[in-house]
Design an enzyme around this catalytic site. Structure first.
Site, PDB file in Angstrom:
ATOM      1  N   CYS A 126      41.810  45.407 -16.271  1.00  0.00           N
ATOM      2  CA  CYS A 126      40.989  45.606 -15.072  1.00  0.00           C
ATOM      3  C   CYS A 126      39.959  46.721 -15.215  1.00  0.00           C
ATOM      4  CB  CYS A 126      41.877  45.873 -13.866  1.00  0.00           C
ATOM      5  SG  CYS A 126      42.956  44.485 -13.497  1.00  0.00           S
ATOM      6  N   CYS A 136      50.197  48.442  -8.265  1.00  0.00           N
ATOM      7  CA  CYS A 136      49.976  47.180  -8.969  1.00  0.00           C
ATOM      8  C   CYS A 136      51.293  46.591  -9.481  1.00  0.00           C
ATOM      9  CB  CYS A 136      49.021  47.389 -10.144  1.00  0.00           C
ATOM     10  SG  CYS A 136      48.789  45.864 -11.049  1.00  0.00           S
ATOM     11  N   LYS A 171      33.834  35.209 -12.253  1.00  0.00           N
ATOM     12  CA  LYS A 171      33.137  36.464 -11.995  1.00  0.00           C
ATOM     13  C   LYS A 171      31.681  36.428 -12.450  1.00  0.00           C
ATOM     14  CE  LYS A 171      37.348  39.149 -12.100  1.00  0.00           C
ATOM     15  NZ  LYS A 171      38.108  40.243 -12.725  1.00  0.00           N
ATOM     16  N   ARG A 210      40.928  44.040  -0.340  1.00  0.00           N
ATOM     17  CA  ARG A 210      39.718  44.241  -1.147  1.00  0.00           C
ATOM     18  C   ARG A 210      38.524  43.668  -0.375  1.00  0.00           C
ATOM     19  NH1 ARG A 210      40.308  41.580  -6.844  1.00  0.00           N
ATOM     20  NH2 ARG A 210      41.712  43.333  -7.286  1.00  0.00           N
ATOM     21  N   CYS A 225      48.078  47.455 -18.182  1.00  0.00           N
ATOM     22  CA  CYS A 225      48.622  46.213 -18.758  1.00  0.00           C
ATOM     23  C   CYS A 225      47.466  45.435 -19.374  1.00  0.00           C
ATOM     24  CB  CYS A 225      49.352  45.393 -17.681  1.00  0.00           C
ATOM     25  SG  CYS A 225      48.280  44.326 -16.717  1.00  0.00           S
ATOM     26  N   ARG A 261      34.252  35.699  -7.368  1.00  0.00           N
ATOM     27  CA  ARG A 261      34.603  37.022  -6.822  1.00  0.00           C
ATOM     28  C   ARG A 261      33.349  37.835  -6.466  1.00  0.00           C
ATOM     29  NH1 ARG A 261      39.772  38.672  -8.268  1.00  0.00           N
ATOM     30  NH2 ARG A 261      41.133  36.869  -8.500  1.00  0.00           N
ATOM     31  N   LYS A 291      40.145  32.563 -11.324  1.00  0.00           N
ATOM     32  CA  LYS A 291      39.080  33.423 -10.810  1.00  0.00           C
ATOM     33  C   LYS A 291      37.788  33.238 -11.610  1.00  0.00           C
ATOM     34  CE  LYS A 291      41.616  37.174 -11.668  1.00  0.00           C
ATOM     35  NZ  LYS A 291      42.123  38.509 -12.061  1.00  0.00           N
ATOM     36  N   CYS A 342      42.267  51.715 -14.546  1.00  0.00           N
ATOM     37  CA  CYS A 342      42.621  50.809 -13.457  1.00  0.00           C
ATOM     38  C   CYS A 342      43.681  51.469 -12.571  1.00  0.00           C
ATOM     39  CB  CYS A 342      43.169  49.512 -14.025  1.00  0.00           C
ATOM     40  SG  CYS A 342      44.797  49.724 -14.752  1.00  0.00           S
TER      41      CYS A 342
HETATM   42 FE1  SRM Z   1      42.138  43.126 -11.906  1.00  0.00          FE
HETATM   43  C1  SRM Z   1      44.972  41.374 -11.373  1.00  0.00           C
HETATM   44  C2  SRM Z   1      43.131  45.506  -9.801  1.00  0.00           C
HETATM   45  C3  SRM Z   1      39.002  44.373 -11.913  1.00  0.00           C
HETATM   46  C4  SRM Z   1      41.438  41.300 -14.712  1.00  0.00           C
HETATM   47  N1  SRM Z   1      43.758  43.355 -10.736  1.00  0.00           N
HETATM   48  C5  SRM Z   1      44.808  42.490 -10.623  1.00  0.00           C
HETATM   49  C6  SRM Z   1      45.754  42.929  -9.504  1.00  0.00           C
HETATM   50  C7  SRM Z   1      45.303  42.255  -8.249  1.00  0.00           C
HETATM   51  C8  SRM Z   1      47.254  42.747  -9.781  1.00  0.00           C
HETATM   52  C9  SRM Z   1      47.905  41.486  -9.300  1.00  0.00           C
HETATM   53  O1  SRM Z   1      47.420  40.381  -9.588  1.00  0.00           O
HETATM   54  O2  SRM Z   1      48.950  41.609  -8.655  1.00  0.00           O
HETATM   55  C10 SRM Z   1      45.418  44.451  -9.473  1.00  0.00           C
HETATM   56  C11 SRM Z   1      45.680  45.156  -8.150  1.00  0.00           C
HETATM   57  C12 SRM Z   1      46.068  46.592  -8.399  1.00  0.00           C
HETATM   58  C13 SRM Z   1      46.100  47.409  -7.196  1.00  0.00           C
HETATM   59  O3  SRM Z   1      47.188  47.928  -6.865  1.00  0.00           O
HETATM   60  O4  SRM Z   1      45.068  47.601  -6.553  1.00  0.00           O
HETATM   61  C14 SRM Z   1      44.010  44.448 -10.001  1.00  0.00           C
HETATM   62  N2  SRM Z   1      41.211  44.575 -10.923  1.00  0.00           N
HETATM   63  C15 SRM Z   1      41.823  45.528 -10.169  1.00  0.00           C
HETATM   64  C16 SRM Z   1      40.872  46.654  -9.817  1.00  0.00           C
HETATM   65  C17 SRM Z   1      41.123  47.256  -8.443  1.00  0.00           C
HETATM   66  C18 SRM Z   1      40.972  47.725 -10.916  1.00  0.00           C
HETATM   67  C19 SRM Z   1      40.325  49.032 -10.600  1.00  0.00           C
HETATM   68  O5  SRM Z   1      41.022  50.033 -10.792  1.00  0.00           O
HETATM   69  O6  SRM Z   1      39.165  49.082 -10.206  1.00  0.00           O
HETATM   70  C20 SRM Z   1      39.541  45.911  -9.986  1.00  0.00           C
HETATM   71  C21 SRM Z   1      39.094  45.225  -8.727  1.00  0.00           C
HETATM   72  C22 SRM Z   1      37.806  44.513  -8.923  1.00  0.00           C
HETATM   73  C23 SRM Z   1      37.208  43.929  -7.682  1.00  0.00           C
HETATM   74  O7  SRM Z   1      36.733  44.710  -6.863  1.00  0.00           O
HETATM   75  O8  SRM Z   1      37.163  42.706  -7.560  1.00  0.00           O
HETATM   76  C24 SRM Z   1      39.908  44.861 -11.016  1.00  0.00           C
HETATM   77  N3  SRM Z   1      40.473  42.821 -13.046  1.00  0.00           N
HETATM   78  C25 SRM Z   1      39.322  43.529 -12.957  1.00  0.00           C
HETATM   79  C26 SRM Z   1      38.521  43.315 -14.120  1.00  0.00           C
HETATM   80  C27 SRM Z   1      37.192  43.961 -14.416  1.00  0.00           C
HETATM   81  C28 SRM Z   1      36.026  43.142 -13.940  1.00  0.00           C
HETATM   82  O9  SRM Z   1      36.189  42.132 -13.268  1.00  0.00           O
HETATM   83  O10 SRM Z   1      34.901  43.528 -14.249  1.00  0.00           O
HETATM   84  C29 SRM Z   1      39.225  42.444 -14.940  1.00  0.00           C
HETATM   85  C30 SRM Z   1      38.814  41.985 -16.361  1.00  0.00           C
HETATM   86  C31 SRM Z   1      37.715  41.013 -16.339  1.00  0.00           C
HETATM   87  C32 SRM Z   1      38.245  39.617 -16.274  1.00  0.00           C
HETATM   88  O11 SRM Z   1      38.552  39.164 -15.180  1.00  0.00           O
HETATM   89  O12 SRM Z   1      38.409  38.999 -17.326  1.00  0.00           O
HETATM   90  C33 SRM Z   1      40.447  42.137 -14.247  1.00  0.00           C
HETATM   91  N4  SRM Z   1      43.019  41.556 -12.842  1.00  0.00           N
HETATM   92  C34 SRM Z   1      42.614  40.998 -14.024  1.00  0.00           C
HETATM   93  C35 SRM Z   1      43.585  40.025 -14.447  1.00  0.00           C
HETATM   94  C36 SRM Z   1      43.522  39.177 -15.745  1.00  0.00           C
HETATM   95  C37 SRM Z   1      42.742  37.948 -15.589  1.00  0.00           C
HETATM   96  C38 SRM Z   1      42.813  37.078 -16.814  1.00  0.00           C
HETATM   97  O13 SRM Z   1      41.817  36.458 -17.139  1.00  0.00           O
HETATM   98  O14 SRM Z   1      43.856  36.994 -17.438  1.00  0.00           O
HETATM   99  C39 SRM Z   1      44.611  40.044 -13.473  1.00  0.00           C
HETATM  100  C40 SRM Z   1      45.891  39.186 -13.455  1.00  0.00           C
HETATM  101  C41 SRM Z   1      45.649  37.765 -13.117  1.00  0.00           C
HETATM  102  O15 SRM Z   1      44.581  37.363 -12.669  1.00  0.00           O
HETATM  103  O16 SRM Z   1      46.594  37.013 -13.316  1.00  0.00           O
HETATM  104  C42 SRM Z   1      44.227  41.025 -12.495  1.00  0.00           C
HETATM  105 FE1  SF4 Z   2      47.327  46.254 -12.701  1.00  0.00          FE
HETATM  106 FE2  SF4 Z   2      47.127  45.545 -15.212  1.00  0.00          FE
HETATM  107 FE3  SF4 Z   2      45.022  45.397 -13.622  1.00  0.00          FE
HETATM  108 FE4  SF4 Z   2      45.874  47.742 -14.340  1.00  0.00          FE
HETATM  109  S1  SF4 Z   2      45.085  46.175 -15.728  1.00  0.00           S
HETATM  110  S2  SF4 Z   2      45.359  47.145 -12.233  1.00  0.00           S
HETATM  111  S3  SF4 Z   2      48.037  47.440 -14.462  1.00  0.00           S
HETATM  112  S4  SF4 Z   2      46.827  44.189 -13.424  1.00  0.00           S
END
Ligand code: SRM
Ligand code: SF4
Length: 572
Positions: free
Chosen positions: A486, A443, A219, A81, A482, A150, A217, A437
C-alpha cells in the site's frame, strides 16, 4: 458485446463474484446489518459489500488477544475512506473531516497514498451519521474501495499551475464517469427512497460495470512531468500529461501497473505499467471507459490473487490490449510523445504558481494527530479556519496548503510557526522521502508494523547517514506491513515489506523517478540486520558514487542487486 456475453472465466467464479451478483447492485443486507444492535460487527458477506461504499470493518488488533481471552468479540470498528479525486479539500471539508475524526473516530486522520482521507475507529452505531456528515460536506465515499475504479489520483505539486488545474478537472471527470450508477449508496446511507428498479436491465442500472462489477480493484492516476509523484507506473491505467509550449496537448496512456503480491507465490508480483500510445484530452474519458471494460470482460474472476489488470495484460500481451482497445474505441491511439520524469517524491516548502502560493508540508506517513510536543492536527485546524484557498493531499501522504494569496501568506506563516508545522527542512532527505502504510493496529492484513515503526528505524539510519555525510541525499525509502504494497514499497530505492512481527524483506534498487522496481536483497530480517546490511552499502555509496548517481542506481552498478524493469523478473 453485451455484459453477459463477455464474462470469461479461468475457472469457477470466486465466492466474491457470487456475493456481488446476488447483492442487488451492492445493497445486500447492509441496511439490516447496520440496524442490528447485538454485535458491533456485521456479517462477513456484508463486510465485502461495504467496501464498495468506501468502508472496511476492522478490529483493534492491539487488544485482539486480550479480548479473545476474555471471550469477548473482537473490538469491531470501521474505517471510512473518502473519494477525493486529485486529493483536493476545501477548508470547510478539512474542518468536517477533522470534526468527524474527533467526534466519531480515533481522533486522527490518515492522509493516504492515493491522496485522500481515511478515518479509523468509527463504531457501527455512528456509521450512518458519519456518512451523512461526509456527504453534507460535499464529499462521498462511493467506490473508494471495492472492485471498481478507485480514487483517481492527479499530480499535486503545482509546477505548472494552469496544467495542474486542467489535470485536476480531468481527474474529477474520470472519477465521476466511472462511478457505479446504482442508487444503493444513497438509499443505505442517505435515506434516499428506493426506486422500484426490477424492470430495469443490467445495462440500465450499471451501464459500465454490469451486475458483477470488476474482477478486482482498478486504479487510475494522472502525472504531470517532471513530477511522477503519482507513481504512474504503479497504476492500472495512467495518463502522463504532455505539455508543449506550456499547453496541455494530451496524454500518453500507460497500462498494467500494480504493487500487490503474496509472499511465496511467484505467480503474483509487482508490475510496471507500459506506455501504449497518446490521445488528446477530450478522448481520455472514452479511453478509460473502454480500458476498464476490457478488464471487466477479460480479468480473472476465479482467482482474486491473479485478477488485477496487470495479470490480464501479462497473460494476453500488449498487442492484444491495443487491438482490443482500438476495436472498442473505433479509432486508434497516436504514437506516444516524449516526456521526462525527474522524481517521484514531493517538493517541499513554498512555491509560486499562477499568482498564488502553495506550501507543501511534511506529514510523517500521512498521520494527522496531536502529539504532546507537536499539535499538528490543531495547527491544521486553525489554518483551515482562516485559509481562503484549498488543501491538496499528495500521493506521498503529505499536504499542500494551496492557493494562498499574497495577503494571506503572512497569516499562514504565522500559524505554521505557532504550531511548529514543518516543511521537512530540518529532517533528513531520507525521511522527507519516506512512506509507510497504516498496518497495525487497524489493518487486518498486516504481518508487521509499518507506520508505527518506520520513523524510529529512520532515526537509526540517520545516524549512519550523518556519519557517511549523506543527510541531504534524497533516497526514497518505503515500508509496508505486508506484501499488498500500500505504500508502493516495490518502488522504493530502499523497500521493506513485512513478513512477521519485527521481520521484513529488504529490497533495493528501484529508480528514483519511479520507473524501475526494486529487488529482494535480504529476506526476513530484523532491525539489527537491517542496519548492519545498510551501513556498508551507504558508506560505499558515499565514497564511490558517480556524480549525481542515485542510490537506487548505485546498488545495481555495485552489484548488490540486479535491475528489474518488468515484474516478470521480480522474483528471478
Ligand atoms: Fe491498500 C488492502 C490501506 C493504497 C494495495 N489497503 C488494504 C486495506 C484496506 C486492508 C484490507 O483489505 O483489509 C488497508 C486498510 C488499512 C487501514 O487500517 O487503513 C489498506 N491502501 C491502504 C492505504 C490507506 C495505505 C496508506 O497508508 O496510505 C492506501 C489507501 C489508498 C486510497 O486512498 O485509496 C492504500 N493499497 C494502496 C496502494 C497504493 C496505490 O494505490 O497507489 C496499493 C498498491 C497498488 C496496487 O493496488 O497495486 C494497495 N491494498 C492493496 C492490496 C493489494 C492489491 C493486489 O493487487 O493484490 C490490498 C489487499 C487486497 O486488495 O486484497 C490492500
Ligand atoms: Fe495493510 Fe498490508 Fe496495506 Fe500495509 S500493505 S496497509 S499492512 S494491507
Amino acid at each position: 458485446m453485451t455484459l453477459k456475453q463477455v464474462q470469461q472465466q479461468d475457472g469457477p467464479p470466486s465466492e466474491m463474484e457470487e456475493i456481488k451478483n446476488e447483492s442487488n447492485y451492492l445493497r445486500g443486507n447492509l441496511v439490516e446489518s447496520f440496524e442490528d444492535r447485538i454485535s458491533a460487527g456485521i456479517p462477513d458477506a456484508e463486510t465485502k459489500l461495504l467496501k464498495f461504499h468506501g468502508s472496511y470493518q476492522q478490529d483493534d488488533r492491539d487488544v485482539r488477544i486480550e479480548r479473545n481471552k476474555q471471550k469477548l468479540e473482537p473490538a469491531y470498528q470501521f474505517m471510512i475512506r473518502v473519494r477525493a479525486p486529485g486529493g483536493v479539500a476545501t477548508p470547510e471539508q478539512w474542518l468536517t473531516m477533522d470534526d468527524i475524526a474527533n467526534k466519531y473516530g480515533n481522533g486522527t486522520l490518515k492522509l493516504t497514498t492515493r491522496q485522500t482521507f481515511q478515518m479509523h475507529g468509527i463504531l457501527k452505531w455512528n456509521m450512518k451519521k458519519t456518512m451523512q456528515e461526509i456527504n453534507n460536506a460535499l464529499y462521498d465515499t462511493i467506490a473508494a474501495c471495492g472492485d471498481v475504479n478507485r480514487n483517481v489520483m492527479a499530480s499535486a505539486n503545482p509546477y505548472q499551475s494552469d496544467v495542474h488545474a486542467e489535470v485536476y478537472e480531468w481527474s474529477k471527470k474520470l472519477s465521476e464517469h466511472l462511478l457505479p450508477r446504482t442508487r444503493a449508496y444513497h438509499e443505505i446511507w442517505l435515506d434516499e427512497e428506493k426506486v422500484v428498479d426490477s424492470l430495469e436491465s443490467e445495462e440500465e442500472v450499471e451501464p459500465i460495470y454490469g451486475a458483477q462489477y470488476l474482477p478486482r480493484k482498478f486504479k487510475i492516476g494522472i502525472a504531470v512531468p517532471p513530477s511522477n509523484d503519482v507513481d504512474i507506473y504503479s497504476q492500472d491505467l495512467g495518463f502522463i500529461a504532455i505539455i508543449e509550449d506550456g499547453d496541455l496537448k494530451g496524454f500518453n496512456i500507460t497500462a498494467g501497473g500494480g504493487m500487490g503480491m503474496t509472499h511465496g507465490d511467484t505467480n503474483t508480483y509487482p508490475q510496471l505499467s507500459r506506455v501504449i500510445g497518446f490521445c488528446t484530452p477530450d478522448k481520455i474519458v472514452d479511453v478509460a471507459e473502454k480500458i476498464l471494460t476490457i478488464q471487466r470482460d477479460y480479468g480473472n474472476r476465479s482467482e482474486r490473487k491473479n485478477a488485477r489488470f496487470k495479470y490480464t495484460i501479462d497473460r494476453r500481451g500488449l498487442d492484444w490490449l491495443k487491438s482490443e482497445l482500438h476495436e472498442r474505441l473505433g479509432w486508434e491511439l497516436e504514437e506516444e510523445r516524449p516526456y521526462t520524469f525527474d522524481h517521484n517524491g514531493d517538493r517541499y516548502g513554498w512555491l509560486k504558481g499562477d499568482g498564488k502560493w502553495h506550501l507543501t508540508l511534511f506529514i510523517q506517513n500521512g498521520r494527522i494527530a496531536d502529539w504532546d510536543d507537536y499539535p499538528l492536527m490543531t495547527g491544521l485546524r486553525e489554518i483551515a479556519k482562516v485559509h481562503t484557498g484549498d488543501f491538496r493531499m499528495t500521493p506521498n501522504q503529505n499536504l499542500i496548503i494551496s492557493n494562498v494569496t499574497n495577503d494571506m501568506k503572512p497569516k499562514i506563516i504565522e500559524l505554521v510557526n505557532e504550531y511548529g508545522l514543518t516543511d521537512g527542512k530540518y529532517n533528513s532527505a531520507l525521511r522527507r522521502n519516506s512512506m509507510a502504510c497504516v498496518a497495525l493496529p487497524t489493518c487486518g492484513l498486516a504481518m508487521a508494523e509499518s507506520e508505527r515503526y518506520l520513523p524510529s528505524l529512520i532515526d537509526k539510519i540517520e545516524v549512519i547517514l550523518d556519519e557517511a555525510g549523506l543527510r541531504e541525499e534524497e533516497i526514497v525509502i518505503r515500508m509496508s506491513g505486508c506484501p499488498n504494497g500500500c505504500s508502493r514499497p516495490a518502488l522504493g530505492e530502499i523497500g521493506f515489506i513485512g513478513k512477521a512481527p519485527g521481520k521484513y524483506n529488504m529490497y533495493l534498487g528501484a529508480g528514483f523517478t519511479g520507473d524501475r522496481l526494486n529487488k529482494l536483497y535480504k529476506e526476513n530480517i530484523g532491525e539489527e540486520e537491517i542496519l548492519a546490511s545498510l551501513k556498508p552499502i551507504l558508506f560505499q555509496y558515499a565514497k564511490e558514487r558517480e556524480e549525481n548517481e542515485r542510490f537506487g542506481d548505485f546498488v545495481i552498478r555495485a552489484g548488490y542487486v540486479e535491475e528489474v524493469r518488468s515484474g516478470l523478473d521480480f522474483h528471478n
